[in-house]
Design an enzyme around this catalytic site. Structure first.
Site, PDB file in Angstrom:
ATOM      1  CE1 TYR A   1      -3.919   2.308   0.790  1.00 16.97           C
ATOM      2  CE2 TYR A   1      -2.457   3.217   2.474  1.00 16.97           C
ATOM      3  CZ  TYR A   1      -3.710   3.065   1.788  1.00 16.97           C
ATOM      4  OH  TYR A   1      -4.600   4.093   1.857  1.00 16.97           O
TER       5      TYR A   1
ATOM      6  CE  LYS B   1      -3.517   5.087  -1.389  1.00 13.98           C
ATOM      7  NZ  LYS B   1      -4.791   5.467  -2.224  1.00 13.98           N
TER       8      LYS B   1
HETATM    9  P1  NAI Z   1     -13.327   2.975   0.925  1.00 14.88           P
HETATM   10  O1  NAI Z   1     -12.576   1.463   1.114  1.00 14.88           O
HETATM   11  O2  NAI Z   1     -14.508   3.216   1.935  1.00 14.88           O
HETATM   12  O3  NAI Z   1     -13.728   3.106  -0.524  1.00 14.88           O
HETATM   13  C1  NAI Z   1     -13.102   2.594  -1.421  1.00 14.88           C
HETATM   14  C2  NAI Z   1     -13.759   2.906  -2.873  1.00 14.88           C
HETATM   15  O4  NAI Z   1     -12.785   2.368  -3.880  1.00 14.88           O
HETATM   16  C3  NAI Z   1     -14.913   2.311  -3.196  1.00 14.88           C
HETATM   17  O5  NAI Z   1     -15.886   2.980  -3.786  1.00 14.88           O
HETATM   18  C4  NAI Z   1     -14.668   1.016  -3.905  1.00 14.88           C
HETATM   19  O6  NAI Z   1     -15.650   0.520  -4.755  1.00 14.88           O
HETATM   20  C5  NAI Z   1     -13.762   1.679  -4.764  1.00 14.88           C
HETATM   21  N1  NAI Z   1     -12.871   0.510  -5.543  1.00 14.88           N
HETATM   22  C6  NAI Z   1     -11.685  -0.262  -4.773  1.00 14.88           C
HETATM   23  N2  NAI Z   1     -11.308  -1.173  -5.845  1.00 14.88           N
HETATM   24  C7  NAI Z   1     -11.883  -0.777  -7.169  1.00 14.88           C
HETATM   25  C8  NAI Z   1     -11.739  -1.066  -8.193  1.00 14.88           C
HETATM   26  N3  NAI Z   1     -10.752  -2.204  -8.709  1.00 14.88           N
HETATM   27  N4  NAI Z   1     -12.585  -0.749  -9.352  1.00 14.88           N
HETATM   28  C9  NAI Z   1     -13.289   0.408  -8.950  1.00 14.88           C
HETATM   29  N5  NAI Z   1     -13.671   0.833  -7.736  1.00 14.88           N
HETATM   30  C10 NAI Z   1     -12.894   0.240  -6.657  1.00 14.88           C
HETATM   31  O7  NAI Z   1     -12.039   3.792   1.121  1.00 14.88           O
HETATM   32  P2  NAI Z   1     -11.867   5.315   1.602  1.00 14.88           P
HETATM   33  O8  NAI Z   1     -11.592   5.261   3.224  1.00 14.88           O
HETATM   34  O9  NAI Z   1     -12.969   6.059   1.213  1.00 14.88           O
HETATM   35  O10 NAI Z   1     -10.482   5.601   1.013  1.00 14.88           O
HETATM   36  C11 NAI Z   1     -10.495   6.283  -0.217  1.00 14.88           C
HETATM   37  C12 NAI Z   1      -9.225   6.593  -0.700  1.00 14.88           C
HETATM   38  O11 NAI Z   1      -8.454   7.285   0.317  1.00 14.88           O
HETATM   39  C13 NAI Z   1      -8.259   5.270  -0.966  1.00 14.88           C
HETATM   40  O12 NAI Z   1      -7.327   5.550  -2.134  1.00 14.88           O
HETATM   41  C14 NAI Z   1      -7.331   5.433   0.283  1.00 14.88           C
HETATM   42  O13 NAI Z   1      -6.322   4.556   0.213  1.00 14.88           O
HETATM   43  C15 NAI Z   1      -7.258   6.501   0.730  1.00 14.88           C
HETATM   44  N6  NAI Z   1      -6.896   6.991   2.011  1.00 14.88           N
HETATM   45  C16 NAI Z   1      -7.897   6.408   3.123  1.00 14.88           C
HETATM   46  C17 NAI Z   1      -7.355   6.566   4.456  1.00 14.88           C
HETATM   47  C18 NAI Z   1      -8.547   6.342   5.520  1.00 14.88           C
HETATM   48  O14 NAI Z   1      -8.225   6.749   6.702  1.00 14.88           O
HETATM   49  N7  NAI Z   1      -9.859   6.137   5.026  1.00 14.88           N
HETATM   50  C19 NAI Z   1      -6.302   7.210   4.634  1.00 14.88           C
HETATM   51  C20 NAI Z   1      -5.445   7.458   3.687  1.00 14.88           C
HETATM   52  C21 NAI Z   1      -5.705   7.335   2.434  1.00 14.88           C
END
Ligand code: NAI
Length: 250
Positions: A158, A162
């Site tokens: 990851y 990133k």
């Molecule tokens: P989440 O797990 O709640 O949502 C992820 C989204 O990406 C979902 O809509 C899912 O359908 C979509 N997705 C995943 N794989 C996919 C694929 N192969 N094709 C199409 N869509 C796909 O994640 P969250 O927490 O909203 O995170 C969003 C972004 O922010 C991510 O890139 C994550 O790495 C990043 N992030 C999140 C943090 C957190 O604390 N929640 C911290 C740092 C970064």
């Protein structure tokens, strides 16, 4: 087809969490937003909420880890709307493990989903963005993580994906600046979403102790920074990494 009068944004991972908040915020800002994810039902709920609030949005179901399908989707959307103004590469996954135990599959899947997809999308979006006529040019915004800035035990795959997004973004910023396209990174800290909800309470408490603002962030607090980067106000900002993390990394 006639050109959409609104600026058009594509947001990946728009079905929940940070991506859903970004979809809602950019629509509130007056853009037409295409929400991309794999889960059609959840996407439809997000888009329905946008439309109920008077905004403009549409659903696109796609596996962004499939380069052909994702590239074709972006080409098709740019053709359909006659423009593409903003690309937010937000979708991401984790497959955490210690490096000694990490499988090739866990490494490759995370890189394909979190990093390669952003390259594929940027390549497809660059041409329509170069053709934009308005004062506000193209905007590419990549959602990284503080893990990509400082590393994190148990997240070699990851954090590599990133950190890779940061190198990709700075290179794209340098290449496309002359075409009035900016590219910036938002690196969230711990944000309260489904992704972090699964952490044990003990880890959540430990993490809060490392955050000067002493709380997890909200998805809307990431969306606000994305909104700024997509706006006219950010016209002279490119190649930057903005940590939105309550002061955890500074
Ligand atoms: P989440 O797990 O709640 O949502 C992820 C989204 O990406 C979902 O809509 C899912 O359908 C979509 N997705 C995943 N794989 C996919 C694929 N192969 N094709 C199409 N869509 C796909 O994640 P969250 O927490 O909203 O995170 C969003 C972004 O922010 C991510 O890139 C994550 O790495 C990043 N992030 C999140 C943090 C957190 O604390 N929640 C911290 C740092 C970064």
């Amino acid at each position: 087809m006639a050109m959409n009068e609104k600026r058009v944004a594509i947001v990946t991972g728009g079905s929940r969490g940070i991506g859903a908040a970004i979809v809602k915020r950019l629509a509130k800002d007056g853009l037409h937003v295409v929400a991309v994810a794999r889960n059609a039902d959840k996407l439809a709920e997000v888009v329905a909420a946008v439309v109920a609030a008077g905004g403009s949005a549409e659903v696109a179901v796609c596996d962004i880890a499939d380069p052909k399908a994702f590239g074709d989707l972006i080409d098709g959307l740019a053709d359909k709307h006659g423009r593409l103004d903003v690309l937010v590469n937000n979708a991401g996954i984790t497959k955490d493990d210690l490096v000694l135990r990490m499988t090739d599959e866990a490494f490759d899947t995370v890189i394909a989903t979190n990093l390669k997809s952003a390259f594929v999308a940027t390549r497809a979006a660059a041409r329509p963005m170069m053709r934009l006529k308005g004062a506000i040019g193209g905007r590419i915004i990549n959602i990284s993580s503080v893990s990509g800035v400082v590393g994190n035990a148990g997240q070699a795959n990851y954090a590599a994906s990133k950190a890779g997004l940061i190198g990709l973004s700075k290179s794209v910023a340098k290449e496309l600046a002359k075409k009035n396209i900016t590219c910036n990174v938002v690196a969230p800290g711990f944000i309260a979403t489904d992704m972090t909800q699964v952490l044990p309470d003990q880890i959540k408490d430990t993490v809060k102790g490392l955050i000067p603002l002493q709380r997890f962030g909200q998805a809307e607090e990431i969306a606000g920074v994305v909104s700024f980067l997509a706006s006219a106000d950010a016209s002279y900002v490119t190649g930057q990494v903005i940590c939105v993390d309550g002061g955890m990394v500074m």
